[in-house]
Design an enzyme around this catalytic site. Structure first.
Site, PDB file in Angstrom:
ATOM      1  N   LYS A   1       2.186  11.070   7.529  1.00 19.70           N
ATOM      2  CA  LYS A   1       1.381  10.774   8.711  1.00 19.70           C
ATOM      3  C   LYS A   1       1.944  11.417   9.988  1.00 19.70           C
ATOM      4  O   LYS A   1       1.791  12.609  10.165  1.00 19.70           O
ATOM      5  CB  LYS A   1       1.197   9.255   8.824  1.00 19.70           C
ATOM      6  CG  LYS A   1       0.360   8.741   7.650  1.00 19.70           C
ATOM      7  CD  LYS A   1      -0.273   7.391   7.851  1.00 19.70           C
ATOM      8  CE  LYS A   1      -1.311   7.137   6.772  1.00 19.70           C
ATOM      9  NZ  LYS A   1      -1.042   6.046   5.881  1.00 19.70           N
TER      10      LYS A   1
ATOM     11  N   ASP B   1       9.055   2.854   2.186  1.00 19.72           N
ATOM     12  CA  ASP B   1       7.888   3.675   2.526  1.00 19.72           C
ATOM     13  C   ASP B   1       7.571   3.439   4.001  1.00 19.72           C
ATOM     14  O   ASP B   1       7.003   2.415   4.377  1.00 19.72           O
ATOM     15  CB  ASP B   1       6.702   3.273   1.628  1.00 19.72           C
ATOM     16  CG  ASP B   1       5.412   4.020   1.976  1.00 19.72           C
ATOM     17  OD1 ASP B   1       5.362   4.688   3.039  1.00 19.72           O
ATOM     18  OD2 ASP B   1       4.447   3.908   1.201  1.00 19.72           O
TER      19      ASP B   1
ATOM     20  N   PHE C   1       0.855  -1.188   0.000  1.00 19.29           N
ATOM     21  CA  PHE C   1       0.000   0.000   0.000  1.00 19.29           C
ATOM     22  C   PHE C   1       0.888   1.234   0.000  1.00 19.29           C
ATOM     23  O   PHE C   1       1.669   1.458   0.926  1.00 19.29           O
ATOM     24  CB  PHE C   1      -0.951   0.064   1.204  1.00 19.29           C
ATOM     25  CG  PHE C   1      -1.850   1.270   1.106  1.00 19.29           C
ATOM     26  CD1 PHE C   1      -2.975   1.240   0.302  1.00 19.29           C
ATOM     27  CD2 PHE C   1      -1.538   2.457   1.749  1.00 19.29           C
ATOM     28  CE1 PHE C   1      -3.771   2.372   0.140  1.00 19.29           C
ATOM     29  CE2 PHE C   1      -2.331   3.596   1.597  1.00 19.29           C
ATOM     30  CZ  PHE C   1      -3.446   3.543   0.793  1.00 19.29           C
TER      31      PHE C   1
HETATM   32  C1  LIG Z   1      -1.162   6.164   4.364  1.00 13.77           C
HETATM   33  C2  LIG Z   1      -0.067   5.586   3.545  1.00 13.77           C
HETATM   34  C3  LIG Z   1       0.289   6.128   2.302  1.00 13.77           C
HETATM   35  C4  LIG Z   1      -0.482   7.262   1.657  1.00 13.77           C
HETATM   36  O1  LIG Z   1      -0.515   8.400   2.416  1.00 13.77           O
HETATM   37  P1  LIG Z   1      -1.653   9.512   2.128  1.00 13.77           P
HETATM   38  O2  LIG Z   1      -1.275  10.641   3.011  1.00 13.77           O
HETATM   39  O3  LIG Z   1      -2.964   8.874   2.488  1.00 13.77           O
HETATM   40  O4  LIG Z   1      -1.574   9.825   0.676  1.00 13.77           O
HETATM   41  C5  LIG Z   1       1.354   5.579   1.629  1.00 13.77           C
HETATM   42  N1  LIG Z   1       2.056   4.547   2.141  1.00 13.77           N
HETATM   43  C6  LIG Z   1       1.741   3.993   3.327  1.00 13.77           C
HETATM   44  C7  LIG Z   1       2.563   2.865   3.846  1.00 13.77           C
HETATM   45  C8  LIG Z   1       0.660   4.478   4.050  1.00 13.77           C
HETATM   46  O5  LIG Z   1       0.331   3.900   5.211  1.00 13.77           O
END
Ligand SMILES: *Cc1c(COP(=O)(O)O)cnc(C)c1O
Length: 403
Positions: free
Chosen positions: A259, A228, A143
């Site tokens: 985040k 990520d 994701f």
């Molecule tokens: C939440 C998330 C994203 C995307 O972030 P947004 O601010 O919602 O665009 C990408 N990678 C990971 C692992 C995430 O948890």
């Protein structure tokens, strides 16, 4: 029959909002620390933390103070001019992350896109890959956000269905599989993108040594590593970054953050890492109107300060051990597997137990907010500011619901 406040707010949101989410039926009005209160005055322990954006707790006073003070000075300059806040934020971020350079954006998906663009340009400029032929290896069940390029390499059917045509240049290997990674790397491979722990996939933890060995393999092949850590980073797993569980050798060329970078107060994301890669951007190559704005920079600098000053990483490690012990002691025929790293847990239920959402609704009745991920997993991710009593409150609720 008069409608409750909760029903009124939900009806309005459903009537006017596009239906791209299916929230649990509670309407939150306020929050403080690890707790939120709904419009009926009921209190809940927040064990989702906005997908780990609120690691520092709701409305952390130092972060809110930074927001207010900066709002009274200046909020947005655009990058057409310098501002007096961005440099200090990026300096702190680079120092804390052990990085040479950073590029600030707003959402997580934008930061992932930024890292992919950096890696492609690096491949063309430094590796001499023929134009438009760069390949990036990604991992199954990933994701990374919701843009068209990012869902191009999602393996989740629903994320893609109806949204083609897709961006070419991606290849997928199974998570945790080094042989598949080795086989997928070819002469045009510029980068390997992975989450050190896959949150949305259900808190999936790779075999020990996977990230360090993947990084070594990529280094030897001249491939940029991109971790990520938008969800796994900034203390969630009991280390500042989840890759550290595999040692210094697992450090990536580029780290993607978002985040909790701003403690849930304002959207801030960034790519940090080696200047050799991020240095390929030249004026005009890439940008964002709001990226690196003074309000974002002030908030994120304060949010990083809170993580360090309050040793939230240490708290995550210490209480994470108790969370693992507590969950490990639960014996329930509903549970298939429990995975825990720091204050992050995935409780995977057997299919015969039915969907995890029903158990999240039962947790709501016991004053705990958690969200199912995929069909069978209850994900727990309380703010890193919780104490022993709150952890015990959570464990009591989980025990009752799984009994
Ligand atoms: C939440 C998330 C994203 C995307 O972030 P947004 O601010 O919602 O665009 C990408 N990678 C990971 C692992 C995430 O948890």
């Amino acid at each position: 029959m008069t409608k409750s406040k909760t029903e009124t707010f939900i009806d309005e949101a459903e009537r006017y909002g596009a239906h791209n989410y299916h929230p649990l039926p509670i309407v939150i009005e306020s929050g403080e620390g690890a707790w939120v209160t709904d419009v009926e005055g009921r209190r809940y322990l927040d064990c989702l933390s906005a997908y780990s954006a609120v690691n520092q707790g709701h409305r952390h006073p130092k972060i809110v103070a930074a927001l207010k003070a900066q709002a009274d000075r200046i909020t947005l300059t655009s990058r057409a001019f310098h501002n007096d806040r961005m440099g200090g934020f990026l300096a702190d971020l680079c120092r804390i992350a052990g990085a040479e350079m950073a590029l600030p954006m707003n959402s997580g998906a934008e930061a992932v896109e930024t890292a992919l663009k950096a890696a492609r340009k690096w491949g063309y400029e430094k590796r001499g890959i023929p134009p438009d032929e760069a390949e990036i290896v990604t991992v199954a069940e990933n994701f990374h956000g919701r843009t068209i390029s990012i869902v191009s390499f999602s393996t989740e059917d629903q994320y893609r269905r109806g949204f083609g045509p897709f961006t070419p240049g991606f290849r997928t290997v199974p998570f945790g599989d080094l042989a598949a990674l080795r086989a997928a790397i070819g002469p045009r491979t510029v980068a390997f993108l992975a989450e050190p722990i896959q949150g949305e996939a259900g808190v999936m933890i790779p075999p020990a040594g996977y990230l360090a060995e993947a990084a070594a393999l990529c280094r030897a092949a001249g491939v940029v590593t991109i971790w990520d850590e938008i969800q796994s980073g900034l203390g969630r797993t009991g280390k500042l970054f989840a890759y550290e569980h595999d040692g210094e050798g697992a450090k990536p060329d580029l780290l993607v953050l978002g985040k909790a970078l701003s403690g849930g107060v304002y959207p801030v994301s960034a790519v940090v890492g080696r200047a050799e890669v991020l240095g390929v951007f030249r004026p005009g190559d890439h940008g964002s109107t709001y990226g690196g704005n003074p309000l974002a920079s002030a908030v994120a600098q304060a949010a990083l300060g809170v993580l360090v000053d309050e040793d939230l990483v240490g708290n995550s490690a210490r209480l994470g051990r108790k969370l693992a012990e507590g969950l490990g002691a639960i014996s329930s025929s509903l549970v298939k597997e429990i995975r825990v790293r720091g204050l992050w847990a995935g409780i995977e239920l057997h299919e015969s137990a039915g969907p995890a959402r029903a158990y999240c609704l039962k947790l709501v009745e016991r004053g705990v907010l958690a969200k199912d991920t995929r069909a069978q997993v209850i994900r727990l991710a309380p703010p890193l500011v919780i104490g022993e009593n709150e952890l015990e409150f959570l464990l009591t609720a989980v025990r009752a619901v799984l009994a």
